[in-house]
Design an enzyme around this catalytic site. Structure first.
Site, mmCIF file in Angstrom:
data_model
loop_
_atom_site.group_PDB
_atom_site.id
_atom_site.type_symbol
_atom_site.label_atom_id
_atom_site.label_comp_id
_atom_site.label_asym_id
_atom_site.label_seq_id
_atom_site.Cartn_x
_atom_site.Cartn_y
_atom_site.Cartn_z
ATOM 1 N N ARG A 90 -2.234 19.815 3.716
ATOM 2 C CA ARG A 90 -1.603 18.504 3.743
ATOM 3 C C ARG A 90 -0.113 18.638 4.062
ATOM 4 N NH1 ARG A 90 -1.056 16.916 -0.782
ATOM 5 N NH2 ARG A 90 -2.143 18.513 -1.974
ATOM 6 N N TYR A 233 -6.621 18.398 9.784
ATOM 7 C CA TYR A 233 -6.932 18.972 8.474
ATOM 8 C C TYR A 233 -7.414 17.894 7.494
ATOM 9 C CZ TYR A 233 -6.417 20.606 3.762
ATOM 10 O OH TYR A 233 -6.684 20.873 2.445
ATOM 11 N N LYS A 242 -7.832 11.287 0.387
ATOM 12 C CA LYS A 242 -6.550 11.097 -0.270
ATOM 13 C C LYS A 242 -5.882 9.795 0.171
ATOM 14 C CE LYS A 242 -7.310 14.498 -2.737
ATOM 15 N NZ LYS A 242 -6.888 15.872 -2.831
ATOM 16 N N HIS A 262 -6.554 11.539 -9.385
ATOM 17 C CA HIS A 262 -6.918 12.851 -8.822
ATOM 18 C C HIS A 262 -7.629 13.663 -9.907
ATOM 19 C CE1 HIS A 262 -5.263 16.707 -6.661
ATOM 20 N NE2 HIS A 262 -6.425 16.352 -6.166
ATOM 21 N N SER A 284 -3.669 20.108 -7.014
ATOM 22 C CA SER A 284 -4.484 20.722 -5.967
ATOM 23 C C SER A 284 -4.613 22.230 -6.180
ATOM 24 C CB SER A 284 -3.855 20.455 -4.603
ATOM 25 O OG SER A 284 -3.729 19.060 -4.408
ATOM 26 N N CYS A 286 -6.018 23.883 -8.560
ATOM 27 C CA CYS A 286 -5.763 24.324 -9.935
ATOM 28 C C CYS A 286 -7.000 24.241 -10.819
ATOM 29 C CB CYS A 286 -4.616 23.533 -10.539
ATOM 30 S SG CYS A 286 -3.026 23.959 -9.819
ATOM 31 N N GLY A 287 -8.176 24.203 -10.233
ATOM 32 C CA GLY A 287 -9.377 24.393 -11.040
ATOM 33 C C GLY A 287 -10.284 23.199 -11.256
ATOM 34 N N LYS A 288 -10.117 22.098 -10.517
ATOM 35 C CA LYS A 288 -11.019 20.954 -10.715
ATOM 36 C C LYS A 288 -12.446 21.301 -10.299
ATOM 37 C CE LYS A 288 -8.584 17.947 -8.387
ATOM 38 N NZ LYS A 288 -7.477 18.871 -8.093
ATOM 39 N N THR A 289 -12.611 21.869 -9.100
ATOM 40 C CA THR A 289 -13.968 22.190 -8.638
ATOM 41 C C THR A 289 -14.621 23.180 -9.599
ATOM 42 O OG1 THR A 289 -13.244 21.830 -6.361
ATOM 43 C CG2 THR A 289 -15.324 22.993 -6.664
ATOM 44 N N ASN A 290 -13.835 24.151 -10.055
ATOM 45 C CA ASN A 290 -14.383 25.156 -10.974
ATOM 46 C C ASN A 290 -14.869 24.532 -12.274
ATOM 47 O OD1 ASN A 290 -13.897 28.271 -10.190
ATOM 48 N ND2 ASN A 290 -12.434 26.948 -9.162
ATOM 49 N N ASP A 309 -12.838 15.823 -7.493
ATOM 50 C CA ASP A 309 -11.495 15.600 -6.940
ATOM 51 C C ASP A 309 -10.920 14.217 -7.256
ATOM 52 O OD1 ASP A 309 -9.377 16.828 -5.364
ATOM 53 O OD2 ASP A 309 -9.823 15.361 -3.813
ATOM 54 N N ARG A 401 -11.375 26.009 3.292
ATOM 55 C CA ARG A 401 -12.162 25.010 2.562
ATOM 56 C C ARG A 401 -13.616 24.998 3.009
ATOM 57 N NH1 ARG A 401 -9.448 21.506 -1.443
ATOM 58 N NH2 ARG A 401 -7.342 22.301 -1.363
ATOM 59 N N GLU A 527 -15.848 30.627 -19.594
ATOM 60 C CA GLU A 527 -15.348 30.729 -20.971
ATOM 61 C C GLU A 527 -14.530 29.498 -21.373
ATOM 62 O OE1 GLU A 527 -16.577 32.882 -22.810
ATOM 63 O OE2 GLU A 527 -17.020 34.684 -21.616
ATOM 64 N N ASN A 528 -14.141 28.693 -20.387
ATOM 65 C CA ASN A 528 -13.441 27.451 -20.729
ATOM 66 C C ASN A 528 -14.334 26.520 -21.545
ATOM 67 O OD1 ASN A 528 -11.140 28.324 -19.382
ATOM 68 N ND2 ASN A 528 -11.723 27.357 -17.447
HETATM 69 P P1 GTP Z 1 -8.203 20.569 -4.770
HETATM 70 O O1 GTP Z 1 -9.529 20.542 -4.104
HETATM 71 O O2 GTP Z 1 -7.129 21.185 -3.942
HETATM 72 O O3 GTP Z 1 -7.750 19.257 -5.338
HETATM 73 O O4 GTP Z 1 -8.252 21.598 -5.978
HETATM 74 P P2 GTP Z 1 -9.172 21.944 -7.223
HETATM 75 O O5 GTP Z 1 -8.412 21.580 -8.442
HETATM 76 O O6 GTP Z 1 -10.562 21.451 -7.077
HETATM 77 O O7 GTP Z 1 -9.144 23.508 -7.109
HETATM 78 P P3 GTP Z 1 -10.213 24.627 -7.430
HETATM 79 O O8 GTP Z 1 -11.096 24.326 -8.594
HETATM 80 O O9 GTP Z 1 -10.925 24.947 -6.189
HETATM 81 O O10 GTP Z 1 -9.176 25.781 -7.841
HETATM 82 C C1 GTP Z 1 -9.175 26.929 -7.189
HETATM 83 C C2 GTP Z 1 -8.256 27.963 -7.769
HETATM 84 O O11 GTP Z 1 -8.140 27.907 -9.178
HETATM 85 C C3 GTP Z 1 -8.823 29.317 -7.440
HETATM 86 O O12 GTP Z 1 -7.759 30.179 -7.151
HETATM 87 C C4 GTP Z 1 -9.515 29.693 -8.739
HETATM 88 O O13 GTP Z 1 -9.698 31.060 -8.844
HETATM 89 C C5 GTP Z 1 -8.555 29.141 -9.764
HETATM 90 N N1 GTP Z 1 -9.186 28.871 -11.065
HETATM 91 C C6 GTP Z 1 -10.057 27.877 -11.363
HETATM 92 N N2 GTP Z 1 -10.424 27.920 -12.664
HETATM 93 C C7 GTP Z 1 -9.752 28.963 -13.213
HETATM 94 C C8 GTP Z 1 -9.683 29.514 -14.522
HETATM 95 O O14 GTP Z 1 -10.321 29.049 -15.469
HETATM 96 N N3 GTP Z 1 -8.877 30.592 -14.695
HETATM 97 C C9 GTP Z 1 -8.148 31.125 -13.676
HETATM 98 N N4 GTP Z 1 -7.383 32.189 -13.925
HETATM 99 N N5 GTP Z 1 -8.185 30.639 -12.425
HETATM 100 C C10 GTP Z 1 -8.964 29.571 -12.190
HETATM 101 C C1 SPV Z 2 -6.032 18.562 -2.339
HETATM 102 O O1 SPV Z 2 -5.162 19.103 -1.649
HETATM 103 O O2 SPV Z 2 -5.788 18.082 -3.473
HETATM 104 C C2 SPV Z 2 -7.427 18.490 -1.864
HETATM 105 C C3 SPV Z 2 -7.706 18.854 -0.495
HETATM 106 O O3 SPV Z 2 -8.309 18.085 -2.610
HETATM 107 S S1 SPV Z 2 -7.253 17.587 0.619
HETATM 108 O O4 SPV Z 2 -8.396 16.674 0.745
HETATM 109 O O5 SPV Z 2 -6.987 18.233 1.869
HETATM 110 O O6 SPV Z 2 -6.113 16.870 0.123
HETATM 111 MN MN MN Z 3 -7.492 17.329 -4.494
#
Ligand code: GTP
Ligand code: SPV
Ligand code: MN
Length: 618
Positions: A90, A233, A242, A262, A284, A286-290, A309, A401, A527-528
């Site tokens: 972005r 992108y 977004k 978000h 962005s 920081c772990g949402k998908t995880n 997201d 991505r 573990e979260n």
């Molecule tokens: P956007 O799609 O950009 O909005 O982001 P998102 O928040 O969905 O990001 P995503 O979950 O894909 O975060 C990816 C990053 O966070 C990767 O580098 C992961 O390894 C890291 N991550 C996610 N969960 C954890 C965690 O519990 N611990 C650590 N150390 N890293 C984490």
């Molecule tokens: C973000 O950057 O927070 C994303 C990816 O989720 S994008 O849709 O490109 O903004």
């Molecule tokens: Mn996002």
């Protein structure tokens, strides 16, 4: 990597006069006609969202070099796209909020005067689609016709945007049929900004990833329009995401008394079969998908995915905050996604995926940093160059991505499609902080929770252009996404108190705290679930907490760390609130809040004062 493009001729409804258009909506027809007159495409194609259309477009992109088909025995139905090296994230410095009054955009947005911006956009969009096809992409954010849903129409000269919108939104005939005369819909004009015919009529060859060095991602919240130029992108080009679902929708939500945020959205089931719905805002990458796809390391717990997201949350008739995920797919970060960190995502990515800017293996599959512990001996990197583990640059771009339909997600909750949404029990705010922010802390009430959301700061990631790692404030993880004044956003959050009888509890979390030696103090990922267990225990009134100046943290022994390799010293550090560090935090917050001026709610200012008082009682 230039490819000559044979001009498309096989499209049916292909005259700019729009013969045989599949809608009779005069406002829509008029807008499409005006946009075509401005951008001057060779032809206009109305998208129906069908599989045939998807197959036709992907075949064409394979022919033009935009997509590389992956080995069907490794990754069926999947493709790799390589963007131009300068079009990978972005562009926040080129993202604009236009409003008549500057103070309606606020100090954290790039404000533009609407008439001046319109004139500028008229200039760049004039003839910007020459030699290309303009696709008309009707879509719904949220289930078509749902009470929490919004309709939109994107026109674009990017077939990559079309197929991505088909995955990420409810796109095509059903959405178009819902856009009847008099129905509200958000128009979005998108062009990659690389016409194939110049002002003098000279043609130029196409490239695999057309874009323009000059970019505009422009929003008019007052008239609810989007204009995006120069980038292919995701966050800049898939206008439902977004641009509509956050920047425009946040402004609509403020007017109408709801929230567009978000946030991920999950359904959590305890071993006692108690069900909780959590929404979490993390910046962005920081772990949402995880977290949205987490496989809990604690036996008996279950996490099911609703969104990863964006969440739209409205006061429901039952006095609760009800949330939907307005999207239909996941546009997730590839690097760091592996069998040990996110096995659910790995399963989800087995087929029917479009990957962007990952590495290509020699047998036609994909790879990225973190997918496996060891890198393959040889790869083609995201720029198309040969790569080995000795190469000095990463094989996949850090913001590489995947784009995949929600239906592919093995942990998808049955409630995903529920147009009424789910009742939210707890809201989590988090950031990427190596120090200061504890693993988890609960806000005493809604007002302190709003202060916690306003106070999020996080180390910058590769999701946007800029220096990675630098700490910045990111209130509600919405810094680049709120379509109006950030101070009004805080007030709007506070006002939910008057609209929602049973408000969610609010927590702050931080999975990213590190020791002095640089290692993560908390194992994270599955573990979260231990933190979720404590949070759910707080909701049930069963988990013990102790007061700190930054909120309620788990009382000694209240966080289940059984069988976990975390030393007592590390655990103490994870749950500690260091007075000196927090006083410095308070100073930074005061500086961050200063430009909000009179728009900073008094209550937020009071919470800052209270924080200082608790840290350093007179
Ligand atoms: P956007 O799609 O950009 O909005 O982001 P998102 O928040 O969905 O990001 P995503 O979950 O894909 O975060 C990816 C990053 O966070 C990767 O580098 C992961 O390894 C890291 N991550 C996610 N969960 C954890 C965690 O519990 N611990 C650590 N150390 N890293 C984490
Ligand atoms: C973000 O950057 O927070 C994303 C990816 O989720 S994008 O849709 O490109 O903004
Ligand atoms: Mn996002």
């Amino acid at each position: 990597m230039t490819t000559d493009v044979t001009h498309e001729t096989q499209d049916a409804q292909d005259t700019p006069e729009l013969s045989g258009t599949p809608t009779a909506n005069p406002a829509l027809l008029d807008w499409v006609r005006r946009t075509a007159r401005l951008t001057q495409p060779d032809r206009v194609v109305w998208c129906d969202g069908s599989q045939e259309e998807f197959d036709r477009l992907t075949a064409r992109m394979v022919a033009t070099g935009t997509l590389i088909p992956l080995n069907p025995s490794k990754r069926p139905g999947s493709f790799l796209a390589r963007s131009a090296p300068g079009d990978v994230a972005r562009v926040e410095h080129r993202t604009f909020i236009a409003s008549r009054r500057r103070e309606d955009a606020g100090p954290t947005n790039n404000w533009r005067e609407p008439d001046a911006l319109r004139e500028e956009l008229d200039g760049v969009f004039t003839g910007s689609m020459r030699g290309r096809t303009m696709y008309v992409v009707p879509f719904s954010m949220g289930p078509v016709g749902g009470p929490l849903s919004l309709l939109g129409v994107q026109v674009t000269d990017s077939p990559y945007a079309v197929v991505s919108m088909r995955t990420m939104t409810r796109m095509g005939n059903e959405a178009l049929a819902a856009i009847t005369e008099g129905t509200a819909w958000v128009p979005g004009v998108h062009s990659v900004g690389m016409p194939l015919v110049d002002d003098l009529g000279r043609t130029r060859p196409d490239v695999a990833w057309p874009c323009n060095d000059l970019k505009h991602v422009a929003h008019f919240p007052e008239t609810r329009e989007i204009w995006s130029f120069g980038s292919g992108y995701g966050g800049n080009a898939l206008l439902g995401k977004k641009c509509l679902a956050l920047r425009i929708a946040s402004a609509v939500a403020r007017e109408e008394g709801w929230l567009a945020e978000h946030m991920l959205l999950v359904k959590v089931t305890s071993p006692q079969q108690r069900v909780f719905h959590l929404a979490a805002a993390f910046p962005s990458a920081c772990g949402k998908t995880n977290l949205a796809m987490m496989r809990p390391a604690l036996p008996g717990w279950r996490v099911e995915t609703i969104g990863d997201d964006i969440a739209w949350m409205r006061p429901g008739p039952d006095g609760r905050l009800r949330a939907i995920n307005p999207e239909a797919g996941f546009f997730g970060v590839a690097p760091g996604t592996g069998w040990s960190t996110n096995p659910t995502a790995m399963e989800m990515l087995r087929e029917d995926v479009i990957f962007t800017n990952v590495a290509l293996t020699d047998d036609g599959d994909v790879w990225w940093e973190g997918m496996t512990e060891e890198a393959p001996a040889h790869l083609t990197d995201w720029r198309g160059n040969p790569w080995t583990p000795d190469s000095p640059t990463p094989a996949a771009h850090p913001n590489a991505r995947f784009t995949v339909a929600a239906a592919r997600c093995p942990s998808l909750a049955a409630e995903f499609d529920d147009p009424e949404g789910v009742p939210v029990d707890a809201i989590l705010f988090g950031g990427r902080r190596r120090t200061t922010a504890p693993l988890v802390a609960q806000a005493g009430d809604w007002s302190q929770g709003v202060f916690a959301g306003a106070s999020i700061s996080s180390e910058r990631t590769a999701a946007a252009e800029g220096a990675v790692g630098e700490l910045r404030h990111d209130p509600f993880a919405m810094l680049p996404f709120t379509g109006y004044h950030v101070g009004d956003h805080l007030s709007h959050w506070l006002s939910m108190r008057d609209r929602v009888e049973h408000l969610p509890a609010v927590f702050s979390v931080n999975w990213f705290r590190r020791g002095e030696d640089g290692r993560f103090l908390w194992p994270g990922f599955g573990e979260n679930a231990r933190v979720l267990e404590w949070i759910c225990g707080r909701l049930e009134g069963t988990a013990a907490a102790r007061h700190t100046p930054a909120g309620l943290v788990p009382a000694p022994g209240a966080l289940d760390v059984d069988g976990l390799d975390v030393s007592p010293a590390d655990l103490a550090e994870l749950l500690s609130v260091d007075a000196a560090a927090w006083l410095a935090e308070a100073d930074q917050l005061e500086r961050f809040f200063a430009p909000f001026g009179a728009k900073l709610p008094a209550e937020v200012r009071d919470h800052l004062a209270l924080l200082r008082y608790r840290l350093d009682p007179p």
